[in-house]
Design a protein around this motif. Structure first.
Motif, PDB file in Angstrom:
ATOM      1  N   HIS A   8      34.001-113.313  47.142  1.00 41.73           N
ATOM      2  CA  HIS A   8      34.311-112.696  48.407  1.00 41.73           C
ATOM      3  C   HIS A   8      33.685-111.486  48.350  1.00 41.73           C
ATOM      4  O   HIS A   8      34.037-110.617  47.524  1.00 41.73           O
ATOM      5  CB  HIS A   8      35.832-112.833  48.521  1.00 41.73           C
ATOM      6  N   ARG A   9      32.993-110.919  49.464  1.00 41.12           N
ATOM      7  CA  ARG A   9      32.523-109.567  49.620  1.00 41.12           C
ATOM      8  C   ARG A   9      32.700-109.481  51.140  1.00 41.12           C
ATOM      9  O   ARG A   9      32.562-110.034  51.941  1.00 41.12           O
ATOM     10  CB  ARG A   9      31.100-109.464  49.229  1.00 41.12           C
ATOM     11  N   THR A  10      32.902-107.971  51.286  1.00 42.67           N
ATOM     12  CA  THR A  10      32.903-107.336  52.695  1.00 42.67           C
ATOM     13  C   THR A  10      31.615-106.428  52.948  1.00 42.67           C
ATOM     14  O   THR A  10      31.476-105.666  51.811  1.00 42.67           O
ATOM     15  CB  THR A  10      34.349-106.553  52.874  1.00 42.67           C
ATOM     16  N   TYR A  11      31.040-106.539  53.951  1.00 39.45           N
ATOM     17  CA  TYR A  11      29.854-105.659  53.986  1.00 39.45           C
ATOM     18  C   TYR A  11      30.185-104.935  55.322  1.00 39.45           C
ATOM     19  O   TYR A  11      30.783-105.335  56.398  1.00 39.45           O
ATOM     20  CB  TYR A  11      28.533-106.722  54.134  1.00 39.45           C
ATOM     21  N   GLY A  12      29.491-103.675  55.466  1.00 35.09           N
ATOM     22  CA  GLY A  12      29.665-102.929  56.524  1.00 35.09           C
ATOM     23  C   GLY A  12      28.205-102.204  57.091  1.00 35.09           C
ATOM     24  O   GLY A  12      27.257-102.603  56.428  1.00 35.09           O
ATOM     25  N   SER A  13      28.240-102.011  58.393  1.00 36.86           N
ATOM     26  CA  SER A  13      26.899-101.671  59.096  1.00 36.86           C
ATOM     27  C   SER A  13      27.484-100.501  60.150  1.00 36.86           C
ATOM     28  O   SER A  13      28.529-100.647  60.666  1.00 36.86           O
ATOM     29  CB  SER A  13      26.261-102.820  60.009  1.00 36.86           C
ATOM     30  N   ALA A  14      26.289 -99.615  60.060  1.00 32.23           N
ATOM     31  CA  ALA A  14      26.729 -98.462  60.955  1.00 32.23           C
ATOM     32  C   ALA A  14      26.226 -99.096  62.823  1.00 32.23           C
ATOM     33  O   ALA A  14      26.740 -98.132  63.486  1.00 32.23           O
ATOM     34  CB  ALA A  14      25.772 -97.119  60.862  1.00 32.23           C
ATOM     35  N   ALA A  15      25.569-100.070  62.743  1.00 32.63           N
ATOM     36  CA  ALA A  15      25.235-100.448  64.135  1.00 32.63           C
ATOM     37  C   ALA A  15      26.469-100.756  64.763  1.00 32.63           C
ATOM     38  O   ALA A  15      27.626-101.155  64.384  1.00 32.63           O
ATOM     39  CB  ALA A  15      24.536-101.986  63.940  1.00 32.63           C
ATOM     40  N   THR A  16      26.331-100.505  66.200  1.00 29.66           N
ATOM     41  CA  THR A  16      27.678-100.633  66.997  1.00 29.66           C
ATOM     42  C   THR A  16      27.696-101.873  68.089  1.00 29.66           C
ATOM     43  O   THR A  16      28.870-102.253  68.666  1.00 29.66           O
ATOM     44  CB  THR A  16      27.741 -99.305  67.996  1.00 29.66           C
ATOM     45  N   ASP A  17      26.440-102.552  68.080  1.00 29.28           N
ATOM     46  CA  ASP A  17      26.619-103.793  69.118  1.00 29.28           C
ATOM     47  C   ASP A  17      26.765-104.963  68.276  1.00 29.28           C
ATOM     48  O   ASP A  17      26.010-105.555  67.535  1.00 29.28           O
ATOM     49  CB  ASP A  17      24.956-103.644  69.685  1.00 29.28           C
ATOM     50  N   LEU A  18      28.070-105.527  68.439  1.00 30.26           N
ATOM     51  CA  LEU A  18      28.632-106.869  68.166  1.00 30.26           C
ATOM     52  C   LEU A  18      27.590-107.995  68.342  1.00 30.26           C
ATOM     53  O   LEU A  18      27.233-108.816  67.492  1.00 30.26           O
ATOM     54  CB  LEU A  18      29.942-106.917  68.420  1.00 30.26           C
ATOM     55  N   ASP A  19      27.240-108.122  69.702  1.00 29.84           N
ATOM     56  CA  ASP A  19      26.269-109.394  70.072  1.00 29.84           C
ATOM     57  C   ASP A  19      24.947-109.149  69.413  1.00 29.84           C
ATOM     58  O   ASP A  19      24.251-110.380  68.830  1.00 29.84           O
ATOM     59  CB  ASP A  19      26.335-109.486  71.657  1.00 29.84           C
ATOM     60  N   ALA A  20      24.553-108.263  69.369  1.00 24.71           N
ATOM     61  CA  ALA A  20      22.771-107.870  68.950  1.00 24.71           C
ATOM     62  C   ALA A  20      23.034-108.208  67.283  1.00 24.71           C
ATOM     63  O   ALA A  20      22.259-109.030  66.644  1.00 24.71           O
ATOM     64  CB  ALA A  20      22.455-106.509  68.830  1.00 24.71           C
ATOM     65  N   ALA A  21      24.218-107.744  66.493  1.00 23.80           N
ATOM     66  CA  ALA A  21      24.075-108.048  65.122  1.00 23.80           C
ATOM     67  C   ALA A  21      24.679-109.541  64.934  1.00 23.80           C
ATOM     68  O   ALA A  21      23.930-110.158  63.704  1.00 23.80           O
ATOM     69  CB  ALA A  21      25.428-107.330  64.465  1.00 23.80           C
ATOM     70  N   ARG A  22      25.195-110.253  65.839  1.00 25.30           N
ATOM     71  CA  ARG A  22      25.609-111.615  65.565  1.00 25.30           C
ATOM     72  C   ARG A  22      24.130-112.341  65.936  1.00 25.30           C
ATOM     73  O   ARG A  22      23.733-113.283  65.173  1.00 25.30           O
ATOM     74  CB  ARG A  22      26.586-111.994  66.884  1.00 25.30           C
ATOM     75  N   ASP A  23      23.452-111.912  66.891  1.00 27.97           N
ATOM     76  CA  ASP A  23      22.022-112.508  67.099  1.00 27.97           C
ATOM     77  C   ASP A  23      21.211-112.455  65.998  1.00 27.97           C
ATOM     78  O   ASP A  23      20.464-113.473  65.432  1.00 27.97           O
ATOM     79  CB  ASP A  23      21.322-112.173  68.245  1.00 27.97           C
ATOM     80  N   ALA A  24      21.274-111.278  65.324  1.00 27.10           N
ATOM     81  CA  ALA A  24      20.149-110.907  64.214  1.00 27.10           C
ATOM     82  C   ALA A  24      20.708-111.642  63.107  1.00 27.10           C
ATOM     83  O   ALA A  24      20.040-112.271  62.381  1.00 27.10           O
ATOM     84  CB  ALA A  24      20.202-109.734  63.809  1.00 27.10           C
ATOM     85  N   LEU A  25      22.114-111.781  62.967  1.00 27.76           N
ATOM     86  CA  LEU A  25      22.487-112.484  61.547  1.00 27.76           C
ATOM     87  C   LEU A  25      22.202-114.188  61.686  1.00 27.76           C
ATOM     88  O   LEU A  25      21.808-114.782  60.713  1.00 27.76           O
ATOM     89  CB  LEU A  25      23.972-112.466  61.398  1.00 27.76           C
ATOM     90  N   ALA A  26      22.366-114.633  62.923  1.00 29.85           N
ATOM     91  CA  ALA A  26      22.325-115.923  63.192  1.00 29.85           C
ATOM     92  C   ALA A  26      20.846-116.370  63.094  1.00 29.85           C
ATOM     93  O   ALA A  26      20.416-117.211  62.400  1.00 29.85           O
ATOM     94  CB  ALA A  26      22.699-116.439  64.708  1.00 29.85           C
ATOM     95  N   GLN A  27      19.940-115.503  63.545  1.00 31.49           N
ATOM     96  CA  GLN A  27      18.434-115.760  63.359  1.00 31.49           C
ATOM     97  C   GLN A  27      17.915-115.570  61.764  1.00 31.49           C
ATOM     98  O   GLN A  27      17.551-116.573  61.185  1.00 31.49           O
ATOM     99  CB  GLN A  27      17.784-115.021  64.165  1.00 31.49           C
ATOM    100  N   ALA A  28      18.236-114.747  61.133  1.00 29.70           N
ATOM    101  CA  ALA A  28      17.815-114.495  59.900  1.00 29.70           C
ATOM    102  C   ALA A  28      18.647-115.306  59.099  1.00 29.70           C
ATOM    103  O   ALA A  28      17.955-115.832  57.975  1.00 29.70           O
ATOM    104  CB  ALA A  28      18.270-113.051  59.398  1.00 29.70           C
TER     105      ALA A  28
END
Length: 107
Positions: A8-28
């Motif tokens: 189990h791991r937790t990751y963090g990002s300085a990005a602030t746009d939740l929807d953009a992060a979701r889209d990038a993760l989903a695609q990648a």
């Protein structure tokens, strides 16, 4: 027969746009993230379950409550977004994929 340990791991990002992060993760990662609600996580969050072949589940949420401004994960207040991975199949491979998307392990 012995079972492999679950990672189990937790990751963090300085990005602030939740929807953009979701889209990038989903695609990648070729996953589908579904919107969910949680008072504990400050409202809207996204869950990919199953998240095969990467993990059993991935949960993406803001690290601040959008109404109160309170930090959700106080041990890592400098991250705007949090991604929690449960039962990771290959922790090193997932970490490499997430680094490319701006996510780093929180510990």
């Amino acid at each position: 027969m012995s079972q492999k340990p679950k990672h189990h791991r937790t990751y963090g990002s300085a990005a602030t746009d939740l929807d953009a992060a979701r889209d990038a993760l989903a695609q990648a990662l070729t996953l589908t993230f579904r919107a969910r609600e949680s008072d504990y996580l400050g409202g809207l969050y996204y869950m990919a379950r199953p998240a095969a072949p990467h993990a059993a589940s991935l949960k993406l949420h803001l690290n601040r409550d959008p109404i109160t401004g309170d930090v959700i994960m106080r041990e890592v207040p400098h991250f705007a977004l949090i991604l929690q991975a449960e039962d990771i199949a290959d922790p090193d491979a997932l970490t490499d994929d997430l680094y490319a998307l701006g996510f780093t392990p929180t510990s």
